[in-house]
Write an enzyme that holds these catalytic residues in place. Structure first.
Site, PDB file in Angstrom:
ATOM      1  N   LYS A  64       9.230  -4.340   1.970  1.00 46.82           N
ATOM      2  CA  LYS A  64       8.075  -5.444   0.665  1.00 46.82           C
ATOM      3  C   LYS A  64       8.592  -6.272  -0.041  1.00 46.82           C
ATOM      4  CE  LYS A  64       3.116  -6.004   0.051  1.00 46.82           C
ATOM      5  NZ  LYS A  64       1.663  -5.461   0.361  1.00 46.82           N
ATOM      6  N   SER A  95      -1.762  -7.495   2.512  1.00 50.15           N
ATOM      7  CA  SER A  95      -0.610  -8.005   1.910  1.00 50.15           C
ATOM      8  C   SER A  95       0.672  -7.619   2.613  1.00 50.15           C
ATOM      9  CB  SER A  95      -0.748  -7.792   0.661  1.00 50.15           C
ATOM     10  OG  SER A  95       0.122  -6.721   0.083  1.00 50.15           O
ATOM     11  N   SER A 131      -3.912  -3.347   1.873  1.00 54.52           N
ATOM     12  CA  SER A 131      -2.635  -4.308   2.053  1.00 54.52           C
ATOM     13  C   SER A 131      -1.222  -3.095   2.539  1.00 54.52           C
ATOM     14  CB  SER A 131      -1.663  -4.201   0.797  1.00 54.52           C
ATOM     15  OG  SER A 131      -2.748  -5.304   0.177  1.00 54.52           O
TER      16      SER A 131
END
Length: 480
Positions: free
Chosen positions: A76, A152, A176
């Site tokens: 990520k 996220s 997230s």
């Protein structure tokens, strides 16, 4: 190269077993993942940085093979340094930032044999429940491209759900990992505070609020990846011991009969979308059939006070992060460097006084302890992951500057996830339901602090009772 059906029939553990047995060459596996990304990413925009040549070179130079030797992985674009790979935190401000070493967690993934193919999309600073950064554009939900993939870790969620690869790195400061797991029909565990390492690039992950792990299609991948990453790094301020057995071995054993509290409304009693409430009710029925003691229960704590305090702590860290990089690059933060909401939140960060911050820590301590006390009576709490199915893109816009309204909207969608970042307890989203329009709906299962093993055992038991592996979106792509 593997066919689509062959590729989608395997999780990361399955790929690793075929490679270890000599039935597949690591290069074939990596090239299949590359082809999948190239076919699907133009449709979904899940991957924002690619390092294919370097990944193939890594196969040739990798030392002693680890348990995931040759298995492709994506990292990520938030709080996860990878040597030589850009890290922008979803922001134009950080473009050009490159670390010369791996974080401890990334180093463990690398040592396990994972091959890093690039980075997945993230909202700016991870500040949204939808992945739509100006820097890279929106990530689309594989189940319906008009809808959000969550945030996220939305890029990671879309990449795994679409079949680019079976699992991917994810982070979680208020949900997230679990939010995109719910939105994309995946398994997403936020481990106990301190079980996975934070450093060395940061000390305590926002006072223990933030966590890293993965999104995956199977519980066994979730467990097996945790086996190779768990354990504190040198100098870690938090410590959570691993169980005596590996997590992957533990999930082959049924959990003991558990006392499970079920909550199908918000913590204050307000209703959620009926489809999310039904997902919890259905999960409760399954758990009762599995001979657990299941009853309606509501933790006694002040949800609003806890979330407000937690966000004061999280927001308080943002201005030093942004200002530090601005000094390093040698010019101040400009209007175009950040999205309007990020400017507004950083302004609030600068206005947060030391007494404000310390008071927030005290409130968080008080309410987190009240919430954790619930687990002296119950082994597990089951809630919706989200209060509604994944919204359409554009609903969670970062173009506005009203911080309170924005955060209210965010925690209106995800009221159940953030409290367990504050308590540090393990919490997992499982893909147990679908909306009438075919969108995934996750159910969150929360365990006692440090009892990740029992939580994963229960998740594996639910996976066996309500299999979800063969449920996947059908994505039409233009021919190459």
């Amino acid at each position: 190269m593997l066919s689509t059906s062959e590729w989608e029939s395997l999780d990361a553990v399955g790929l690793s077993e075929l490679i270890a047995a000599g039935h597949m060459h690591p290069r074939e596996v990596v090239e299949t993942a590359i082809a999948r990304i190239e076919a699907l990413n133009p449709v979904l925009n899940a991957v924002i940085y690619k390092r294919y040549d370097a990944a193939l070179d890594d196969l040739e130079t990798h030392g002693r093979p680890g348990p995931f030797h040759g298995v492709p992985y994506l990292i990520k674009d938030l709080h996860a340094p990878v040597k030589g790979m850009p890290l922008t935190n979803g922001s134009r401000l950080f473009q050009g930032m490159v670390f010369d070493s791996d974080s401890a967690l990334v180093a463990r993934l690398r040592a396990a044999g994972f091959v890093f193919l690039g980075r997945t999309n993230s909202p700016e600073f991870g500040l949204s429940a939808s992945t739509e950064p100006r820097a890279y554009g929106p990530t689309r939900n594989p189940w319906n491209r008009e809808h959000s993939a969550g945030g996220s870790s939305g890029g990671a969620g879309a990449a795994v759900a679409s079949g680019m690869l079976p699992a991917a790195h994810a982070t979680d400061s208020a949900g997230s990992i679990r939010i995109p797991a719910s939105a994309n029909g995946l398994v997403g565990l936020k481990p106990t505070r301190g079980l996975n390492p934070y450093g060395p690039h940061r000390g305590d992950g926002n006072h223990g609020i933030s966590h890293e792990h993965a999104v995956s299609r199977t519980v066994r991948d979730c467990a097996a990846i945790l086996d190779v990453t768990a354990g504190p790094d040198v100098g870690a301020p938090f410590f959570s011991p691993r169980p005596q057995k590996p997590f992957r071995a533990l999930i082959n054993e049924a959990p003991r009969a558990l006392r499970i509290g079920v909550l199908a409304t918000r913590f204050d009693g307000a209703p959620v979308d009926p489809e999310c409430a039904k997902a919890v009710d259905d999960a409760a029925s399954t758990l009762a059939e599995l001979r657990h003691t299941v009853e309606e229960a509501r933790p006694a704590f002040d949800h609003t006070a806890l979330i407000d305090a937690m966000m004061t702590v999280l927001i308080g860290h943002l201005a030093p992060l942004a200002d530090g990089w601005a000094r390093q690059r040698g010019r101040p933060i400009g209007e175009d460097d950040l999205e309007p909401m990020s400017h507004a939140i950083i302004a609030r960060s600068r206005a947060t006084t030391l007494p404000d911050f310390i008071q927030a820590m005290a409130v968080m301590n008080r309410e987190a302890r009240r919430l954790a006390a619930f687990f002296e009576t119950y082994d597990v709490l089951v809630t919706p992951t989200l209060s509604a199915p994944p919204p359409k893109l554009g609903v969670h816009s970062t173009d506005e500057t009203d911080v309170d309204r924005y955060l209210g909207q965010l925690f209106g969608l995800a009221p159940f996830t953030g409290p367990f970042n504050a308590t540090g307890q393990p919490a997992i989203s499982l893909p147990l339901s679908r909306s009438e329009h075919g969108l995934p709906i996750g159910v969150q299962v929360v365990g006692r602090y440090g009892d990740d093993g029992t939580l994963l055992q229960l998740a594996a038991q639910l996976e066996a009772a309500r299999p979800w592996f063969d449920l996947r979106p059908v994505i039409a792509v233009e021919p190459a």
